[in-house]
Design an enzyme around this catalytic site. Structure first.
Site, mmCIF file in Angstrom:
data_model
loop_
_atom_site.group_PDB
_atom_site.id
_atom_site.type_symbol
_atom_site.label_atom_id
_atom_site.label_comp_id
_atom_site.label_asym_id
_atom_site.label_seq_id
_atom_site.Cartn_x
_atom_site.Cartn_y
_atom_site.Cartn_z
ATOM 1 N N LEU A 1 12.346 -25.499 36.534
ATOM 2 C CA LEU A 1 12.791 -26.005 35.238
ATOM 3 C C LEU A 1 11.516 -26.300 34.464
ATOM 4 C CD1 LEU A 1 15.646 -28.535 36.178
ATOM 5 C CD2 LEU A 1 15.900 -26.208 35.314
ATOM 6 N N ASP A 2 11.441 -25.877 33.205
ATOM 7 C CA ASP A 2 10.183 -26.054 32.489
ATOM 8 C C ASP A 2 9.902 -27.526 32.183
ATOM 9 O OD1 ASP A 2 11.186 -26.807 29.839
ATOM 10 O OD2 ASP A 2 11.782 -24.728 29.578
ATOM 11 N N TYR A 3 8.706 -27.788 31.706
ATOM 12 C CA TYR A 3 8.181 -29.140 31.528
ATOM 13 C C TYR A 3 9.126 -30.040 30.730
ATOM 14 C CZ TYR A 3 4.690 -32.748 30.327
ATOM 15 O OH TYR A 3 4.004 -33.925 30.170
ATOM 16 N N THR B 1 12.390 -29.550 30.209
ATOM 17 C CA THR B 1 13.788 -29.445 30.631
ATOM 18 C C THR B 1 14.077 -30.429 31.756
ATOM 19 O OG1 THR B 1 13.909 -27.112 30.001
ATOM 20 C CG2 THR B 1 15.549 -27.895 31.570
ATOM 21 N N ARG C 1 15.337 -20.999 26.229
ATOM 22 C CA ARG C 1 14.579 -21.305 25.010
ATOM 23 C C ARG C 1 14.221 -20.014 24.265
ATOM 24 N NH1 ARG C 1 13.165 -26.684 25.018
ATOM 25 N NH2 ARG C 1 13.272 -27.726 27.052
#
Length: 241
Positions: A102-104, A106, A193
């Site tokens: 999961l990105d930073y 999220t 995104r």
């Protein structure tokens, strides 16, 4: 699957370099057969014995459901000294890592484990486990644009697709929308995104709420986690296959 010398070293019997020497000298057996090749890989189901038949003690397999907060790196380390998901599991001696990313910015549901076979099974391209997200967008996307996600949108050479997408609510005054999206596809960096950027409605907030049948029920957003039950682990394996 892990290299045999690494598995031996992790058991605490000896160093990785000495484990390599043991393998080359014919002192290691896998499932009753002597192995002398350093490239050999083994799984958690394989029986490994050293020096005349002494079985190694394998690392205990552990599985967690973790509520990842925003502003945390999904990695085992960070060269910029930012907080990582591993920082929430410092009390465990096992080498734990995240299943997927999961990105930073999220938040949401992330599985953490030290079981490589389990991780590979869940992340394999053939795995069709639903991953459900809820987001807030800057702008209100049209129904037509959202339907494009089911066919797929090209972004940076990737075809990005969604299996389900629905607008849950809109705020015309603030020009924002709350949207639910479900993916089967995985492994694409910042996939959601990028999809919404492609239709001109950037994502303001993003949260993964479900992974298959797993939810965040009972956990807060502060980085809490709980162990997966044996039944949940078995069901995930069944879903992935």
């Amino acid at each position: 699957m892990e290299r045999l010398q690494k598995v031996i070293a992790k058991s605490g019997i000896t160093s990785r370099r000495k484990a390599e020497t043991m393998i080359e000298n014919g002192l290691v057996e896998v499932n009753g057969k002597v192995v002398t090749e350093l490239g050999t890989k083994v799984s958690n189901q394989d029986e490994v014995k050293v020096e005349g038949g002494v079985p190694i003690e394998k690392e205990k397999l552990i599985y967690f459901l973790f509520y990842k907060p925003r502003g945390v790196i999904t990695s085992v380390g960070d060269d910029k000294d930012r907080k990582t998901v591993i920082d929430y599991f410092e009390e465990y001696p096992e080498r734990i890592y995240p299943v997927g990313r999961l990105d930073y910015e999220t938040s949401g549901l992330l599985i953490m484990t030290n079981d490589g076979d389990f991780t590979n099974l869940l992340l394999h391209p053939s795995s069709q486990i639903n991953k459900e997200y809820v987001m807030k967008t800057a702008g209100i996307p049209s129904k037509e644009n959202l339907q494009l996600f089911k066919k797929g949108i090209r972004s940076e050479g990737d075809l990005l697709k969604a299996n389900y997408v629905k607008t849950l609510s809109v705020d015309p005054k603030k020009n924002t929308a709350i949207i639910k999206i479900v993916l089967h596809q995985g492994g694409k960096n910042r996939q959601i995104r990028r999809m919404f950027e492609a239709i001109g409605t950037p994502v303001l907030k993003l949260k993964r709420e479900k992974f298959g049948f797993l939810t965040l029920d009972g956990l807060t957003a502060g980085g809490e986690h709980r162990e997966l039950t044996p039944k949940e682990i078995a069901e995930l394996k069944k879903l992935a296959k």
